[in-house]
Structures are given as C-alpha cells and as structure tokens.
Enzyme design. Structure first.
Site, short mmCIF file in Angstrom:
data_model
loop_
_atom_site.label_atom_id
_atom_site.label_comp_id
_atom_site.label_asym_id
_atom_site.label_seq_id
_atom_site.Cartn_x
_atom_site.Cartn_y
_atom_site.Cartn_z
N GLU A 1 0.83 -1.21 0.00
CA GLU A 1 0.00 0.00 0.00
C GLU A 1 0.86 1.26 0.00
O GLU A 1 0.53 2.24 -0.68
CB GLU A 1 -0.94 0.00 1.21
N TYR B 1 -6.32 6.59 4.39
CA TYR B 1 -6.54 5.52 3.42
C TYR B 1 -5.71 4.27 3.76
O TYR B 1 -6.23 3.15 3.79
CB TYR B 1 -6.19 5.97 2.00
N ASP C 1 -9.49 4.94 -2.18
CA ASP C 1 -8.41 5.42 -3.05
C ASP C 1 -9.04 5.98 -4.32
O ASP C 1 -10.26 6.15 -4.40
CB ASP C 1 -7.41 4.30 -3.35
#
Length: 355
Positions: free
Chosen positions: A39, A120, A138
């Site tokens: 990520e 996020y 996202d």
C-alpha cells in the site's frame, strides 16, 4: 440511496480477481507486513511499476523486523527509482515503530498513529490484513462511487462527499462478512471494468444500480477541476570522475524534497535558467568542464530542467571531496540515487565515454 449488492461484486471478484505479488492465495491469511508495504509503494505509483520493486524489496527485507534493523541508507537505495522518497523514510520509521510494538496494531486508530500512515492506508491495512469492516477510499473507489451515485461535483472539492458515500458501500451482510475481499474487489473493479476511460459498463456487476450508467454520464465521472499550469525550475549538476572511475557524490539535506537521498553536486533549482558562467561558479572541482546534455524530470508540483556538466580528473584531493564522498561508478546503481540523479548520472557517464 441504494446500497449496491455486495454479493454481486464478490461473485465477480471470485472469478476475476487480479493476481498480484502482494496478495495472498485463497485460504491463506494475509501478511500485514506485505499488505502495508504494497500500500505504501502503490501511493502515487502504478501496479505495473511497483511489482518488480516490491519483489526485490521483500527479498532484501523479508519481514518488518528485517526492515526495521536495516540502515536507512540501504532502505533508500532499495527504494531509489520509485519516487516520492518521503515514503521510504517514513517506511523505515514505521517499521521501527512496529518492531518496537511487537507487531502491527489491528485497528484503524492504532494504524493511523504510526509514521507515514494516513486515513486511506490505515483503512486498507485494517480491512485487508485484519478483516476490519471499513472501506478504504483510493482513486479507484472514488471513481466507482462517483459513477454509482452520479456525483457531478468536481474533484478535489467532491472528495469529502465521495468518502461519505463510499463508507456505506459495505452496508450489507456479505460485504461485512468478507471485509478483506470486499475492499480488494472494489480496487479491482475500479482498475478494470470501471476504468478512467471507456468503462466496460456492460460487464459490471453493479450496472443495474449505477446512476451514472443510467444517466449516460459514467464515462465523464468523476469530474475534475482544471489543473493549474505546472511551473518550471532549472538546475545544473556536475558529473566528475577520476581515472579510477570514482564519482563525486553528496547527500541532500535531511529535510525538503528528496531529503537524505544521494545526488551529484550542483546548484539550487530556481525559476530561471543558469548561464554557463553562473553554473561553472558552482563546479565542485577545478576541471575542464563540458556540457554533457540536458535532462528533464517531472515532479508532482513542478517540472525540472537540468543541464549536466561532465569532466574527468586524474585523482581527487581531500579538498575536492570536501563534505561529499566518492563511489565507484559501478556501484552507483545500488546507491540511493533518485530518478532525476540516475538520469543525470547516465547523461554525464555516456558523455565521458564518448569523449
């Protein structure tokens, strides 16, 4: 407001899920370290670009403990070329914090408290690695949401509205029963069928409840406010090598753009071009300098044009090296050189070998 049927999306995902290096296989428990690492790498970077870096990175640092105990310069060197280098510095700091805690926190709030982890990333790691029923938002999820609810307000102003709408996408039971798969299914839907251009609405499992499809606006969403023109900056960097093929390098400051990365000596980056006389006044050593060519690099907020000057000397004195350091040219590929410096290095090196 209609909640799209999670069972339809999950059924589609079970048949069409992407195979990605950081994803666990069906029935395998996700590794929080690999989820978090992927990520962070995927921020501002495409899946295609991240893949090779990710594989090399986990081979070198297979666990969060291995990453935490590694020298920061080794981490920066492994990251070099991926861009947005504050991510690498925060990655190292976060690994050290996680190692000190004995593992990753299992809540969104606990993850948010770690260095370099925003809203996020915390939601993504919590959902994918720990099965927390939250929706990570996202760019893909923003796009899916904007089309589902036909949100006409442009980004970035619409971002808060889209986040609120997206938070309800997992309202029904199948989504909450499979939080990890549901989050990844949303990512896959946005990256494939619900793509930025020419969405494949005819194949979409949510076509029947999509307001954007019903209104014929899906392909235009999300709308975006016009971007301001990107400013241009100018710089000069110097590639100098001795007869033993050592190159003079230096470290950038600990704060600011490309902080703590390695670079060729050079000028500041300013709004006006440098004349040759101005540039050579910043040369790191006395030498016969030649204009080796120009390099262009696009950062997020500006475009940088660099003129590279190259020279070869017999040997470096201690005064020449100063606060910099020497590195054999053959080893520069493993140094923490950001992409712009890799371009400058290549331009100077090729010039010297043609001369």
């Amino acid at each position: 407001m209609i909640t799209p049927p999670a069972h339809a999306l999950l059924h589609w995902y079970d048949r069409h899920r992407r195979t990605l290096p950081w994803r666990c296989t069906e029935g395998e428990a996700p590794d929080p370290y690999r989820v978090w690492l992927s990520e962070i790498m995927l921020q501002q970077t495409t899946v295609k670009a991240v893949g090779p870096y990710y594989l090399r990175f986990v081979e070198r640092f297979p666990t969060v403990q291995a990453l935490a105990s590694a020298p920061r310069d080794d981490v920066l060197a492994a990251w070099a070329g991926l861009g947005y280098y504050s991510r690498a510095r925060n990655l190292h700091a976060c690994a050290q914090a996680v190692a000190a805690l004995g593992g990753f926190p299992r809540t969104v709030e606990g993850l948010r408290a770690l260095p370099g982890i925003g809203a996020y990333t915390a939601a993504a790691v919590a959902a994918i690695a720990f099965g927390v029923p939250v929706v990570p938002v996202d760019g893909n999820v923003e796009r899916v949401t904007a089309r589902l609810y036909n949100v006409q307000d442009p980004l970035p102003a619409a971002r808060k509205t889209l986040a609120q709408l997206a938070s309800g996408l997992n309202a029904d039971a199948p989504a909450r029963a499979r939080p990890s798969d549901f989050a990844q299914a949303l990512f896959d839907l946005g990256s494939s069928l619900c793509s930025p251009r020419q969405p494949a609405c005819g194949l979409c499992p949510w076509q029947g409840v999509c307001e954007g499809y019903a209104q014929g606006t899906a392909a235009t969403l999300p709308r975006k406010a016009p971007k301001a023109e990107r400013p241009v900056r100018y710089g000069v960097h110097f590639m100098v090598m001795d007869r033993a093929a050592n190159v003079l390098l230096r470290k950038r400051p600990e704060t600011g753009l490309l902080a703590a990365m390695t670079e060729l000596p050079g000028t500041e980056w300013r709004a006006t071009p440098w004349t040759e006389a101005e540039a050579l006044a910043h040369a790191p050593v006395a030498a016969q300098w030649s204009n080796a060519g120009a390099v262009k690099h696009v950062f997020t907020h500006f475009t940088l044009n660099v003129v590279v000057y190259a020279a070869q000397v017999e040997r470096f004195s201690n005064q020449d090296v100063g606060e910099g350091f020497l590195l054999p040219a053959a080893q520069t590929k493993t140094a923490s050189l950001p992409s712009i410096m890799q371009k400058c290095m290549s331009t100077g090196y090729n010039f010297l070998h043609r001369a």
